[in-house]
Enzyme design. Structure first.
Site, short mmCIF file in Angstrom:
data_model
loop_
_atom_site.label_atom_id
_atom_site.label_comp_id
_atom_site.label_asym_id
_atom_site.label_seq_id
_atom_site.Cartn_x
_atom_site.Cartn_y
_atom_site.Cartn_z
CE LYS A 143 -7.73 -23.42 -9.39
NZ LYS A 143 -8.40 -24.33 -8.45
C1 LIG Z 1 -9.41 -24.08 -7.54
C2 LIG Z 1 -10.07 -25.25 -6.97
C3 LIG Z 1 -11.42 -25.21 -6.57
C4 LIG Z 1 -12.25 -23.94 -6.65
O1 LIG Z 1 -12.51 -23.55 -7.97
P1 LIG Z 1 -12.99 -22.05 -8.29
O2 LIG Z 1 -13.01 -21.96 -9.76
O3 LIG Z 1 -11.96 -21.15 -7.67
O4 LIG Z 1 -14.32 -21.88 -7.66
C5 LIG Z 1 -12.00 -26.37 -6.09
N1 LIG Z 1 -11.28 -27.51 -5.96
C6 LIG Z 1 -9.99 -27.59 -6.32
C7 LIG Z 1 -9.26 -28.88 -6.14
C8 LIG Z 1 -9.35 -26.48 -6.85
O5 LIG Z 1 -8.05 -26.56 -7.21
#
Ligand SMILES: *Cc1c(COP(=O)(O)O)cnc(C)c1O
Length: 498
Positions: free
Chosen positions: A112
């Site tokens: 993120k």
């Molecule tokens: C947010 C997240 C995901 C999922 O990603 P999306 O964009 O919501 O599909 C997968 N793995 C981790 C570690 C995340 O923080």
């Protein structure tokens, strides 16, 4: 220009789409047109740095931002203060055909950060361009990782307040402490007695509540979103699909025009959707492989064409994927139906009213061509972590492990030989407890706190604990609000004093 997936709002500029976050009348913003490149044009970018590729991709979509502004955003976000390697997102090879794209080298140890380190700069510029004189209130629903990444990105940004809602008991202790120890004069963190979907639904309802928004405006506030419903979150994620392809090309691991697969551990469908945009823009991608944990609503959808969220919600060891309503699927469906907002309205209304919807045959056929999907159970996830650790000395976090397991299943099922990049979405330290359980067994964890486990993991692998996770247990917890799930709106009122 940006348009609504539901055909219910006028076209807006990139700045406006980012400032609004989602369409006020319901729906999500998508670019009206997608720039498309020839392979030659893409290959020409070989040898460029992550930052240069970021400037190229981002400028295509933010055409009311100047080149200097974009360069400035990119340089403030992607540097060695925020990321621990100059490549920003390095590739780790596992044999000659499989690569992990490590997206977790940012300040909060999850992918993120790639988007949330740059998005606050987009939003600040957008506010300036739009002459916003109100204070922006960012509402964030998090399944664990977005919350901290958004708090880090937005803390102490002038003119902005950020309020994060996370499921009480639904995140790891490390994730919780990452959020509740955040300083900054403009940050608020609320634990909700409910799951992620409860948090996300309440936040979406608040965005769509015209009367409430009017009250907020009169009190000097305007809402925005840092969730992946905001285009400003998705855009920076397109970059690393190009980046990783160009790295493989540069290292001569693939030839020009050679198609590769991407495996994406998926929750809200944001990351994989960015991959779809990259493919649409001309990047040679064979399949996008959508990996789910036991909350396999997407696997069932891609296999059957029927989306059904009426099922038991499960808490798993990959909590950032514990989601039954994947918001960005709406964008994907809008794109692949050729911008058919009538269909989208119908499907979203069905989903809202009955908890399910079914796509038509043509749409299903298109999905089959580009998406492969599968899921991994809890046992499978832990055993993959154990196997990769013993065979290759490489540690996967639980989300990435779901991706790897799904990739193994894909290989068995299809025999496909394309080179494959698995997006590694979190540092193994972030989910150290589960990782350690996988390697050493459950009994080993008894009596150990999360932070002893991190130290052990560090010793075992001879790598330092991720800087963003170090000493969390020694920092004061600054946020203590607990809310019932039907009180999220009144928490917002309380925090803003209205
Ligand atoms: C947010 C997240 C995901 C999922 O990603 P999306 O964009 O919501 O599909 C997968 N793995 C981790 C570690 C995340 O923080």
């Amino acid at each position: 220009m940006y348009i609504s997936t539901r055909g219910n709002f006028s076209e807006v500029s990139a700045s406006k789409a980012i400032k609004l976050g989602m369409v006020p009348t319901g729906g999500l913003f998508v670019p009206k047109k997608i720039p498309i490149f020839s392979t030659e044009e893409i290959v020409d970018m070989q040898g460029k740095t992550y930052q240069e590729i970021a400037r190229w991709i981002i400028s295509l979509f933010l055409n009311d931002f100047s080149a200097e502004e974009i360069r400035d955003c990119v340089h403030k976000a992607y540097n060695l203060n925020n990321f621990d390697l100059p490549e920003i997102a390095p590739l780790h090879s596992m044999g000659s055909d499989t690569y992990f794209l490590e997206l977790w080298h940012g300040p909060t140890a999850a992918f993120k950060d790639i988007a949330l380190q740059i998005m606050p700069y987009f939003l600040s510029l957008a506010m300036k361009k739009l002459d916003v004189n109100k204070e922006i209130v960012i509402l964030v629903a998090t399944s664990g990782d977005t919350g901290k990444a958004a708090l880090e990105g937005f803390k102490n940004v002038p003119g902005i307040k950020i309020i994060v809602f996370y499921p009480y008991d639904g995140v790891s202790r490390v994730q919780e402490l990452q959020m509740t120890t955040t300083d900054g004069s403009n940050t608020y963190v609320v634990a909700v007695r409910g799951n992620f979907d409860d948090c996300q639904n309440s936040v979406k309802e608040i965005f769509g509540d015209e009367a409430f928004n009017k009250i907020l405006n009169e009190a000097g506030y305007e809402l925005s979103s840092a969730n992946s419903i905001n285009w400003g979150r998705l855009l920076p994620q397109i970059v690393y699909y190009f980046w990783s392809y160009l790295q493989l090309l540069k290292q001569k691991k693939i030839s020009q025009d050679e198609k590769i697969n991407f495996v994406v551990p998926t929750g809200n469908f944001g990351n994989i959707l960015a991959g779809w945009y990259a493919k649409k823009m001309g990047l040679p991608i064979h399949k996008l492989i959508c990996a789910s944990n036991e909350n396999k609503v997407l696997t069932d959808f891609f296999r059957s064409g029927s989306y059904n969220r009426k099922r038991q919600f499960r808490q798993t060891s990959s909590p950032s994927m514990d989601i039954l309503i994947s918001s960005n699927l709406e964008r994907f469906l809008f794109e692949i139906t050729g911008h058919d907002s009538e269909k989208i309205n119908r499907w979203m209304e069905d989903l809202n009213k009955t908890g399910q919807f079914e796509v038509d045959k043509v749409t299903k056929k298109y999905m089959d061509e580009i998406i492969d999907s599968d899921f991994a159970g809890e046992e499978e996830t832990l055993s993959v972590i154990r196997d990769i650790y013993h065979d290759a000395g490489y540690l996967l976090d639980t989300h990435t492990a779901v991706g790897y397991k799904v990739y193994q299943k894909f290989l068995e099922r299809t025999g496909n030989t394309s080179k494959t990049v698995i997006t590694a979405t979190a540092s193994p330290f972030k989910f150290g407890r589960s990782v350690f359980e996988a390697i050493r067994g459950k009994s080993f964890l008894e009596g150990k706190c999360e932070f002893e486990i991190l130290q052990e993991l560090s010793r075992l692998n001879n790598v330092p604990v991720h800087a963003g996770l170090l000493d969390l247990d020694k920092k004061p917890e600054l946020h203590h609000i607990i809310s019932e799930k039907n009180e999220i709106r009144s928490q917002v009122e309380k925090i803003l004093g209205i």
